[in-house]
Motif scaffolding. Structure first.
Motif, PDB file in Angstrom:
ATOM      1  N   GLY A  26       1.975  10.281  10.263  1.00 17.81           N
ATOM      2  CA  GLY A  26       3.106  10.239   9.365  1.00 17.81           C
ATOM      3  C   GLY A  26       2.665  10.596   7.961  1.00 17.81           C
ATOM      4  N   ARG A  27       2.824   9.674   7.034  1.00 16.14           N
ATOM      5  CA  ARG A  27       2.457   9.940   5.647  1.00 16.14           C
ATOM      6  C   ARG A  27       0.942  10.086   5.503  1.00 16.14           C
ATOM      7  NH1 ARG A  27       6.817   6.818   2.059  1.00 16.14           N
ATOM      8  NH2 ARG A  27       5.518   7.627   0.393  1.00 16.14           N
ATOM      9  N   THR A  28       0.492  10.566   4.394  1.00 15.93           N
ATOM     10  CA  THR A  28      -0.915  10.843   4.161  1.00 15.93           C
ATOM     11  C   THR A  28      -1.738   9.564   4.269  1.00 15.93           C
ATOM     12  OG1 THR A  28      -0.266  12.601   2.669  1.00 15.93           O
ATOM     13  CG2 THR A  28      -2.554  11.893   2.603  1.00 15.93           C
ATOM     14  N   PHE A  29      -2.510   9.495   5.336  1.00 18.27           N
ATOM     15  CA  PHE A  29      -3.273   8.287   5.641  1.00 18.27           C
ATOM     16  C   PHE A  29      -4.224   7.919   4.519  1.00 18.27           C
ATOM     17  CE2 PHE A  29      -5.416   5.240   8.219  1.00 18.27           C
ATOM     18  CZ  PHE A  29      -6.766   5.394   7.998  1.00 18.27           C
ATOM     19  N   SER A  30      -4.883   8.886   3.954  1.00 21.09           N
ATOM     20  CA  SER A  30      -5.933   8.610   2.980  1.00 21.09           C
ATOM     21  C   SER A  30      -5.388   8.105   1.651  1.00 21.09           C
ATOM     22  CB  SER A  30      -6.768   9.870   2.747  1.00 21.09           C
ATOM     23  OG  SER A  30      -5.960  10.919   2.256  1.00 21.09           O
ATOM     24  N   SER A  31      -4.080   8.037   1.502  1.00 15.75           N
ATOM     25  CA  SER A  31      -3.478   7.623   0.236  1.00 15.75           C
ATOM     26  C   SER A  31      -3.220   6.129   0.149  1.00 15.75           C
ATOM     27  CB  SER A  31      -2.144   8.354   0.013  1.00 15.75           C
ATOM     28  OG  SER A  31      -2.344   9.742  -0.085  1.00 15.75           O
ATOM     29  N   TYR A  32      -3.366   5.401   1.259  1.00 16.20           N
ATOM     30  CA  TYR A  32      -2.978   4.006   1.183  1.00 16.20           C
ATOM     31  C   TYR A  32      -3.993   3.056   1.811  1.00 16.20           C
ATOM     32  CZ  TYR A  32      -0.709   6.034   5.312  1.00 16.20           C
ATOM     33  OH  TYR A  32      -0.439   6.750   6.444  1.00 16.20           O
ATOM     34  N   ALA A  33      -3.906   1.824   1.368  1.00 11.53           N
ATOM     35  CA  ALA A  33      -4.764   0.765   1.891  1.00 11.53           C
ATOM     36  C   ALA A  33      -4.313   0.353   3.280  1.00 11.53           C
ATOM     37  CB  ALA A  33      -4.731  -0.442   0.955  1.00 11.53           C
ATOM     38  N   MET A  34      -5.270  -0.122   4.082  1.00 13.90           N
ATOM     39  CA  MET A  34      -5.006  -0.530   5.450  1.00 13.90           C
ATOM     40  C   MET A  34      -5.582  -1.920   5.688  1.00 13.90           C
ATOM     41  SD  MET A  34      -3.495   2.108   6.849  1.00 13.90           S
ATOM     42  CE  MET A  34      -3.671   1.754   8.597  1.00 13.90           C
ATOM     43  N   THR A  91      -9.203 -15.448  19.609  1.00 14.25           N
ATOM     44  CA  THR A  91      -8.194 -14.972  20.550  1.00 14.25           C
ATOM     45  C   THR A  91      -6.838 -14.869  19.870  1.00 14.25           C
ATOM     46  OG1 THR A  91      -9.327 -15.875  22.483  1.00 14.25           O
ATOM     47  CG2 THR A  91      -6.948 -15.523  22.673  1.00 14.25           C
ATOM     48  N   ALA A  92      -6.254 -13.683  19.934  1.00 13.43           N
ATOM     49  CA  ALA A  92      -4.969 -13.429  19.264  1.00 13.43           C
ATOM     50  C   ALA A  92      -4.529 -12.000  19.563  1.00 13.43           C
ATOM     51  CB  ALA A  92      -5.106 -13.609  17.759  1.00 13.43           C
ATOM     52  N   VAL A  93      -3.308 -11.702  19.181  1.00 13.84           N
ATOM     53  CA  VAL A  93      -2.871 -10.305  19.119  1.00 13.84           C
ATOM     54  C   VAL A  93      -3.235  -9.799  17.729  1.00 13.84           C
ATOM     55  CG1 VAL A  93      -0.938  -8.713  19.214  1.00 13.84           C
ATOM     56  CG2 VAL A  93      -0.980 -10.700  20.740  1.00 13.84           C
ATOM     57  N   TYR A  94      -3.932  -8.681  17.685  1.00 15.94           N
ATOM     58  CA  TYR A  94      -4.380  -8.104  16.423  1.00 15.94           C
ATOM     59  C   TYR A  94      -3.469  -6.940  16.044  1.00 15.94           C
ATOM     60  CZ  TYR A  94      -8.567 -10.943  16.335  1.00 15.94           C
ATOM     61  OH  TYR A  94      -9.440 -12.007  16.260  1.00 15.94           O
ATOM     62  N   TYR A  95      -2.996  -6.993  14.807  1.00 11.89           N
ATOM     63  CA  TYR A  95      -2.059  -5.992  14.305  1.00 11.89           C
ATOM     64  C   TYR A  95      -2.671  -5.189  13.165  1.00 11.89           C
ATOM     65  CZ  TYR A  95       1.519  -8.662  16.779  1.00 11.89           C
ATOM     66  OH  TYR A  95       2.263  -9.313  17.747  1.00 11.89           O
ATOM     67  N   CYS A  96      -2.445  -3.905  13.205  1.00 16.76           N
ATOM     68  CA  CYS A  96      -2.828  -3.019  12.116  1.00 16.76           C
ATOM     69  C   CYS A  96      -1.688  -3.003  11.096  1.00 16.76           C
ATOM     70  CB  CYS A  96      -3.061  -1.628  12.683  1.00 16.76           C
ATOM     71  SG  CYS A  96      -3.593  -0.394  11.495  1.00 16.76           S
ATOM     72  N   ALA A  97      -2.059  -2.966   9.814  1.00 15.45           N
ATOM     73  CA  ALA A  97      -1.068  -2.971   8.742  1.00 15.45           C
ATOM     74  C   ALA A  97      -1.375  -1.869   7.745  1.00 15.45           C
ATOM     75  CB  ALA A  97      -1.073  -4.318   8.032  1.00 15.45           C
ATOM     76  N   ALA A  98      -0.343  -1.381   7.091  1.00 15.70           N
ATOM     77  CA  ALA A  98      -0.509  -0.375   6.043  1.00 15.70           C
ATOM     78  C   ALA A  98       0.303  -0.764   4.824  1.00 15.70           C
ATOM     79  CB  ALA A  98      -0.062   1.001   6.544  1.00 15.70           C
ATOM     80  N   TRP A  99      -0.307  -0.597   3.649  1.00 14.80           N
ATOM     81  CA  TRP A  99       0.385  -0.820   2.385  1.00 14.80           C
ATOM     82  C   TRP A  99       0.570   0.532   1.697  1.00 14.80           C
ATOM     83  CZ3 TRP A  99      -3.867  -4.046   3.658  1.00 14.80           C
ATOM     84  CH2 TRP A  99      -3.541  -5.397   3.881  1.00 14.80           C
ATOM     85  N   LEU A 100       1.706   0.737   1.077  1.00 11.28           N
ATOM     86  CA  LEU A 100       1.966   1.993   0.369  1.00 11.28           C
ATOM     87  C   LEU A 100       1.375   1.937  -1.028  1.00 11.28           C
ATOM     88  CD1 LEU A 100       5.563   2.837   1.605  1.00 11.28           C
ATOM     89  CD2 LEU A 100       3.363   3.731   2.411  1.00 11.28           C
ATOM     90  N   SER A 101       0.084   1.657  -1.093  1.00  6.86           N
ATOM     91  CA  SER A 101      -0.656   1.624  -2.339  1.00  6.86           C
ATOM     92  C   SER A 101      -2.113   1.924  -2.009  1.00  6.86           C
ATOM     93  CB  SER A 101      -0.529   0.257  -3.014  1.00  6.86           C
ATOM     94  OG  SER A 101      -0.997  -0.763  -2.153  1.00  6.86           O
ATOM     95  N   ARG A 102      -2.849   2.370  -2.985  1.00  6.30           N
ATOM     96  CA  ARG A 102      -4.244   2.744  -2.721  1.00  6.30           C
ATOM     97  C   ARG A 102      -5.131   1.534  -2.496  1.00  6.30           C
ATOM     98  NH1 ARG A 102      -6.340   8.266  -5.366  1.00  6.30           N
ATOM     99  NH2 ARG A 102      -4.659   9.570  -4.557  1.00  6.30           N
ATOM    100  N   TYR A 103      -4.776   0.451  -3.145  1.00  3.17           N
ATOM    101  CA  TYR A 103      -5.540  -0.782  -2.996  1.00  3.17           C
ATOM    102  C   TYR A 103      -4.629  -1.854  -2.408  1.00  3.17           C
ATOM    103  CZ  TYR A 103      -8.867   1.615  -5.990  1.00  3.17           C
ATOM    104  OH  TYR A 103      -9.752   2.533  -6.505  1.00  3.17           O
ATOM    105  N   ALA A 104      -5.209  -2.770  -1.677  1.00  4.70           N
ATOM    106  CA  ALA A 104      -4.421  -3.881  -1.159  1.00  4.70           C
ATOM    107  C   ALA A 104      -3.759  -4.586  -2.332  1.00  4.70           C
ATOM    108  CB  ALA A 104      -5.328  -4.835  -0.388  1.00  4.70           C
ATOM    109  N   PRO A 105      -2.457  -4.788  -2.258  1.00  8.46           N
ATOM    110  CA  PRO A 105      -1.733  -5.335  -3.408  1.00  8.46           C
ATOM    111  C   PRO A 105      -1.994  -6.823  -3.603  1.00  8.46           C
ATOM    112  CG  PRO A 105      -0.281  -5.156  -1.526  1.00  8.46           C
ATOM    113  CD  PRO A 105      -1.584  -4.547  -1.110  1.00  8.46           C
ATOM    114  N   GLU A 106      -1.578  -7.330  -4.737  1.00  6.58           N
ATOM    115  CA  GLU A 106      -1.643  -8.760  -4.981  1.00  6.58           C
ATOM    116  C   GLU A 106      -0.850  -9.463  -3.884  1.00  6.58           C
ATOM    117  OE1 GLU A 106      -0.445  -9.859  -8.872  1.00  6.58           O
ATOM    118  OE2 GLU A 106      -0.440 -12.003  -8.446  1.00  6.58           O
ATOM    119  N   GLY A 107      -1.443 -10.497  -3.345  1.00  5.27           N
ATOM    120  CA  GLY A 107      -0.778 -11.176  -2.238  1.00  5.27           C
ATOM    121  C   GLY A 107      -0.980 -10.497  -0.906  1.00  5.27           C
TER     122      GLY A 107
END
Length: 127
Positions: A26-34, A91-107
Motif C-alpha cells: 500500500g503506502r510507502t513502507f519506508s515512510s512510517y514507523a512499525m 503465548t498470544a496472538v501477535y499483531y503487526c502495527a503501523a503508524w503514519l509517522s516516521r517515529y513511533a508517536p507519543e503514547g
C-alpha cells in the motif's frame, strides 16, 4: 491504505525461538514507523516493540527486553520480530502495527495509537 500480513507464528517449546514477519503493501513502507503488539486470551492488547522508519530507533517492552529484537528491511517492505528464550507467558496472538509517522508517536505503547493492524499470528509456547 496499508495492508499488513503477519507470518511465522507457531508452537514452540519454552526456551525456543521464532521469527515473525510482517509484509506491508500500500503506502510507502519506508515512510512510517512499525511495531508489534500481542494479545493473550482474556487480556488487553499490549505493546511489544516498535521501530522507526529507518530502523535507527527501537523500543521494547520491559517484559521482552534482551529476548526479542525488532528489525526491518525497507527493500522488502517487511518488519521482523526475532523472539528468543520464549516463555509460556509469551503465548498470544501477535499483531503487526503501523503508524503514519516516521517515529513511533507519543503514547505508542497504547494500542489505540496504531493507524493500521494486521490480522495476527498465533504464538504458543509450551512448558
Amino acid at each position: 491504505q496499508v495492508q499488513l500480513v503477519e507470518s511465522g507464528g507457531g508452537l514452540v517449546q519454552a526456551g525456543g525461538s521464532l521469527r515473525l514477519s510482517c509484509a506491508a503493501s500500500g503506502r510507502t513502507f519506508s515512510s512510517y514507523a512499525m511495531g508489534w503488539f500481542r494479545q493473550a486470551p482474556g487480556k488487553e492488547r499490549e505493546f511489544v516493540a516498535a521501530i522507526s522508519w529507518s530502523g535507527g530507533n527501537t523500543y521494547s517492552a520491559d517484559s521482552v527486553k534482551g529476548r526479542f529484537t525488532i528489525s526491518r528491511d525497507n527493500g522488502k517492505n517487511t518488519v521482523y520480530l526475532q523472539m528468543n528464550s520464549l516463555k509460556p507467558e509469551d503465548t498470544a496472538v501477535y499483531y503487526c502495527a503501523a503508524w503514519l509517522s516516521r517515529y513511533a508517536p507519543e503514547g505508542y505503547s497504547d494500542s489505540r495509537s496504531s493507524n493500521y493492524w494486521g490480522q495476527g499470528t498465533q504464538v504458543t509456547v509450551s512448558s
